[in-house]
Design a protein around this motif. Structure first.
Motif, PDB file in Angstrom:
ATOM      1  N   UNK A 179       0.840  -1.188   0.000  1.00  0.00           N
ATOM      2  CA  UNK A 179       0.000   0.000   0.000  1.00  0.00           C
ATOM      3  C   UNK A 179       0.879   1.243   0.000  1.00  0.00           C
ATOM      4  N   UNK A 180       0.809   2.035  -1.079  1.00  0.00           N
ATOM      5  CA  UNK A 180       1.601   3.242  -1.171  1.00  0.00           C
ATOM      6  C   UNK A 180       2.709   3.190  -2.205  1.00  0.00           C
ATOM      7  N   UNK A 181       2.924   2.023  -2.828  1.00  0.00           N
ATOM      8  CA  UNK A 181       3.974   1.897  -3.841  1.00  0.00           C
ATOM      9  C   UNK A 181       3.334   1.904  -5.225  1.00  0.00           C
ATOM     10  N   UNK A 182       3.717   2.885  -6.037  1.00  0.00           N
ATOM     11  CA  UNK A 182       3.243   2.958  -7.402  1.00  0.00           C
ATOM     12  C   UNK A 182       4.376   2.687  -8.369  1.00  0.00           C
ATOM     13  N   UNK A 183       4.140   2.846  -9.673  1.00  0.00           N
ATOM     14  CA  UNK A 183       5.137   2.488 -10.685  1.00  0.00           C
ATOM     15  C   UNK A 183       6.478   3.175 -10.524  1.00  0.00           C
ATOM     16  N   UNK A 184       6.489   4.482 -10.208  1.00  0.00           N
ATOM     17  CA  UNK A 184       7.764   5.176 -10.091  1.00  0.00           C
ATOM     18  C   UNK A 184       8.520   4.732  -8.846  1.00  0.00           C
ATOM     19  N   UNK A 185       7.820   4.644  -7.721  1.00  0.00           N
ATOM     20  CA  UNK A 185       8.457   4.155  -6.502  1.00  0.00           C
ATOM     21  C   UNK A 185       8.971   2.736  -6.712  1.00  0.00           C
ATOM     22  N   UNK A 186       8.191   1.939  -7.437  1.00  0.00           N
ATOM     23  CA  UNK A 186       8.618   0.570  -7.725  1.00  0.00           C
ATOM     24  C   UNK A 186       9.950   0.570  -8.482  1.00  0.00           C
ATOM     25  N   UNK A 187      10.068   1.456  -9.466  1.00  0.00           N
ATOM     26  CA  UNK A 187      11.313   1.522 -10.233  1.00  0.00           C
ATOM     27  C   UNK A 187      12.476   2.007  -9.367  1.00  0.00           C
ATOM     28  N   UNK A 188      12.215   2.977  -8.515  1.00  0.00           N
ATOM     29  CA  UNK A 188      13.279   3.484  -7.656  1.00  0.00           C
ATOM     30  C   UNK A 188      13.728   2.422  -6.655  1.00  0.00           C
ATOM     31  N   UNK A 189      12.772   1.655  -6.138  1.00  0.00           N
ATOM     32  CA  UNK A 189      13.128   0.572  -5.227  1.00  0.00           C
ATOM     33  C   UNK A 189      13.932  -0.500  -5.960  1.00  0.00           C
ATOM     34  N   UNK A 190      13.554  -0.770  -7.207  1.00  0.00           N
ATOM     35  CA  UNK A 190      14.294  -1.757  -7.993  1.00  0.00           C
ATOM     36  C   UNK A 190      15.738  -1.309  -8.176  1.00  0.00           C
ATOM     37  N   UNK A 191      15.952   0.000  -8.344  1.00  0.00           N
ATOM     38  CA  UNK A 191      17.316   0.524  -8.448  1.00  0.00           C
ATOM     39  C   UNK A 191      18.118   0.247  -7.183  1.00  0.00           C
ATOM     40  N   UNK A 192      17.407   0.073  -6.069  1.00  0.00           N
ATOM     41  CA  UNK A 192      18.073  -0.223  -4.797  1.00  0.00           C
ATOM     42  C   UNK A 192      18.157  -1.723  -4.553  1.00  0.00           C
ATOM     43  N   UNK A 193      17.738  -2.521  -5.553  1.00  0.00           N
ATOM     44  CA  UNK A 193      17.772  -3.971  -5.407  1.00  0.00           C
ATOM     45  C   UNK A 193      16.595  -4.533  -4.638  1.00  0.00           C
ATOM     46  N   UNK A 194      15.525  -3.746  -4.518  1.00  0.00           N
ATOM     47  CA  UNK A 194      14.346  -4.151  -3.755  1.00  0.00           C
ATOM     48  C   UNK A 194      13.220  -4.462  -4.731  1.00  0.00           C
ATOM     49  N   UNK A 195      12.833  -5.726  -4.811  1.00  0.00           N
ATOM     50  CA  UNK A 195      11.805  -6.131  -5.771  1.00  0.00           C
ATOM     51  C   UNK A 195      10.594  -6.769  -5.118  1.00  0.00           C
ATOM     52  N   UNK A 196      10.729  -7.296  -3.916  1.00  0.00           N
ATOM     53  CA  UNK A 196       9.605  -7.926  -3.225  1.00  0.00           C
ATOM     54  C   UNK A 196       9.363  -7.227  -1.895  1.00  0.00           C
ATOM     55  N   UNK A 197       8.193  -7.513  -1.323  1.00  0.00           N
ATOM     56  CA  UNK A 197       7.894  -6.951  -0.007  1.00  0.00           C
ATOM     57  C   UNK A 197       8.902  -7.460   1.019  1.00  0.00           C
ATOM     58  N   UNK A 198       9.353  -8.707   0.840  1.00  0.00           N
ATOM     59  CA  UNK A 198      10.362  -9.247   1.740  1.00  0.00           C
ATOM     60  C   UNK A 198      11.663  -8.479   1.649  1.00  0.00           C
ATOM     61  N   UNK A 199      12.050  -8.109   0.421  1.00  0.00           N
ATOM     62  CA  UNK A 199      13.252  -7.285   0.247  1.00  0.00           C
ATOM     63  C   UNK A 199      13.094  -5.944   0.952  1.00  0.00           C
TER      64      UNK A 199
END
Length: 446
Positions: free
Chosen positions: A197-217
Motif C-alpha cells: 500500500x503506497x507503492x506505485x510504478x515510479x516508486x517501484x522503479x526506484x526501489x528496484x534501483x536499490x535492489x528491492x523487488x519484493x515486499x520481503x526485500x
C-alpha cells in the motif's frame, strides 16, 4: 468493489454479464472523446485500461453497437447518480456489519470488526476444513452485498489496515483473502513490492534501483537508506512491508478539495488529446462535487511534464459556485499555457469547498490572476486537517513526483495513509498510491 462502474451497468443491463464493458467519462454515445473510467476484466483482456483515451480503446475494441465482428465492447457513459444509489445500498450493509466504517471512495472502505468477530479457528479438525471466525464473518458481508445489491466485492481480512488493503487486492475479482496475525510476514514477503500500500510504478522503479523487488526485500532493507531516498514515506513503506501498521480505522470527514488525475501511457504534445482529458476530468470532478452537495470557489489544474515535474495553476472565484461548465472552461483556459509542452499526467481540482444549500456567487469575474503552487503527488482529496488548496503563490513550483496514479484523485494523508488512487477500480476515494483495479474513483485514489 470490483470494476464498480461496470458492475453497476451490468446490474442495470443483465445481458452485459460476461461481455466486455467499458465505462467512459466525458463522452456520449456515438462520440470518441474522453477517457476510460473503468473496464471490465473481459475488456482488459483486449488492452483496455483506466484513463486510456476512448479513441484508443475503440481502436482496440470497437463498439458492439457499430460492428458485427468480434471482439467488440459495450461502451457506456458514466452515470454517477446511479452509481451513488448502488453505492449507498452497499454502504448501508457495511454500516450494519461494522462498528466503525471508513469510506475512502465510492467503491472502497475499511471496516473495524474487532468487536464482532475473532481470530478463533473453527472446524472439524480435518485438513482444509478449519477457518477463522473472521473469515466466516467476511464471507457473510460479501454474500449480503451480492444477494441484496447484486454487485461483486473483494474482501481482505487482516490485523491492520495496510495488510487488509493488500489482501483485498490479492484475489480479484470477487475474492476473499484472510491473513491471520501470525501469517502477516509470510503472506507479504513473496509479493511484488508494488503490492504494498503506497507503492506505485515510479516508486517501484526506484526501489528496484536499490535492489528491492519484493515486499520481503523491502522489509529487510535498511530503513535509514529508505528514509534518505523517500523521506519519512520510506519509513512508512518499510513498516507496511513488515506488516506494522498501528493506525485505527476512523470515519472520514468532509474533504477540503476534490480532484482527479489521469496519466498518459506516454508523454504527449497533442493539444487536442490534452484538452479532451482535462474536459473529462473536469466533468468528473464537478459531478463528484454535486453528488456531495458541495460548491467550490477555486478551480485548478495539475500538469506533470517529463521527467516528473509538477506544475499547478488555479483561479479563484468571488464566491462558491456549482457550475460544471465553468469548471471545464477555467481548467481549459489554465491548460492553454501548456499547449506546446509534452505532458505525462493531467489533473483537475476544485477546492475551498462549502457544503449545503446557499447562494451562488455572481459569475462576473475571478479574484485576481491565476496562481500556482506545487504540491506533492500525494496530495489529493483533502480532509479538514489538510492544508489549503494550491492557490497561494504566483510562482510555478516544480516538484519531483511519484507518477503512481492512473485516473485518480490527489488524496490527502487521510488517517496517515500515503496517497495519490482509489481508489480501486473506478477510481476511488482511496488512500492508496496505486490502484490495482485501474478504475477512476469518484470518492478520493492511486
Amino acid at each position: 468493489m470490483d470494476c464498480f462502474y461496470a458492475s453497476c451497468e451490468r446490474l442495470r443491463e443483465p445481458a452485459l454479464h460476461g461481455e466486455p464493458v467499458v465505462v467512459g467519462m466525458g463522452y456520449e454515445g456515438g462520440d470518441s472523446h474522453g477517457a476510460v473510467a473503468t473496464a471490465s476484466y473481459e475488456a482488459r483482456e483486449h488492452g483496455i485500461e483506466s484513463a486510456q483515451a476512448i479513441s484508443q480503446a475503440l481502436d482496440r475494441l470497437p463498439r458492439a453497437a457499430e460492428t458485427d465482428t468480434e471482439p467488440a465492447g459495450h461502451y457506456r457513459p458514466v452515470d454517477l447518480d446511479f452509481y451513488e444509489e448502488v453505492a449507498s445500498d452497499v454502504k448501508e450493509i457495511l454500516q450494519e456489519c461494522a462498528d466503525v466504517v471508513r469510506e475512502v471512495s465510492i467503491d472502497e472502505a475499511y471496516l473495524d470488526v474487532t468487536e464482532r468477530t475473532s481470530w478463533a479457528v473453527v472446524g472439524d479438525g480435518q485438513a482444509g476444513s478449519e477457518r477463522t471466525i473472521a473469515e466466516g464473518y467476511a464471507r457473510h458481508v460479501k454474500q449480503r452485498i451480492s444477494r441484496e445489491v447484486g454487485v461483486p466485492a473483494s474482501v481482505g481480512v487482516a490485523p491492520n489496515m495496510a495488510t487488509a488493503k493488500v489482501a483485498s487486492d490479492f484475489d480479484k475479482p470477487d475474492g476473499l483473502t484472510v491473513v491471520r496475525p501470525d501469517d502477516v510476514t509470510e503472506f507479504l514477503a513473496p509479493l511484488p513490492v508494488a503490492a504494498i500500500h503506497g507503492v506505485g510504478p515510479v516508486t517501484e522503479r526506484e526501489l528496484a534501483d536499490m535492489g528491492i523487488e519484493t515486499a520481503g526485500d523491502l522489509a529487510a532493507a535498511d530503513p535509514a537508506a529508505l528514509v534518505d531516498r523517500f523521506g519519512e514515506r520510506g519509513r512508512d513503506l518499510y513498516d507496511r512491508a513488515r506488516g506494522d501498521d498501528d493506525r485505527e480505522v476512523t470515519p472520514t470527514g468532509r474533504p477540503k478539495s476534490l480532484s482527479r488525475e489521469s496519466a498518459f501511457t506516454e508523454a504527449t504534445e497533442d493539444t487536442e488529446a490534452k484538452r479532451e482529458r482535462v474536459s473529462a476530468l473536469a466533468a468528473d470532478v464537478a459531478a463528484r462535487a454535486r453528488s456531495r452537495d458541495a460548491m467550490y470557489q477555486t478551480v485548478g489544474i495539475k500538469v506533470v511534464t517529463p521527467p516528473f515535474e509538477v506544475n499547478t495553476r488555479a483561479s479563484s472565484l468571488s464566491g462558491p459556485v456549482d457550475d460544471p461548465d465553468l469548471v471545464e472552461s477555467i481548467a481549459l483556459d489554465l491548460l492553454g499555457e501548456f499547449d506546446d509542452d509534452p505532458v505525462r499526467k493531467l489533473g483537475v481540482r476544485v477546492s475551498k469547498l462549502s457544503f449545503g444549500a446557499q447562494d451562488q456567487a455572481r459569475l462576473d469575474g475571478f479574484e485576481g490572476e491565476p496562481t500556482a503552487e506545487g504540491k506533492p503527488a500525494t496530495d489529493g482529496e483533502s480532509d479538514a486537517d489538510q492544508g489549503d488548496d494550491w492557490a497561494s503563490t504566483a510562482d510555478i513550483a516544480r516538484t519531483a513526483v511519484d507518477d503512481d496514479a492512473r485516473l485518480t484523485d490527489w488524496v490527502g494523508n487521510d488517517g496517515g495513509d500515503l496517497a495519490v488512487d482509489e481508489g480501486d477500480d473506478d477510481g476511488h476515494d482511496s488512500d492508496d498510491n496505486h490502484d490495482p483495479e485501474g478504475q477512476s474513483s469518484l470518492g478520493a485514489f492511486d
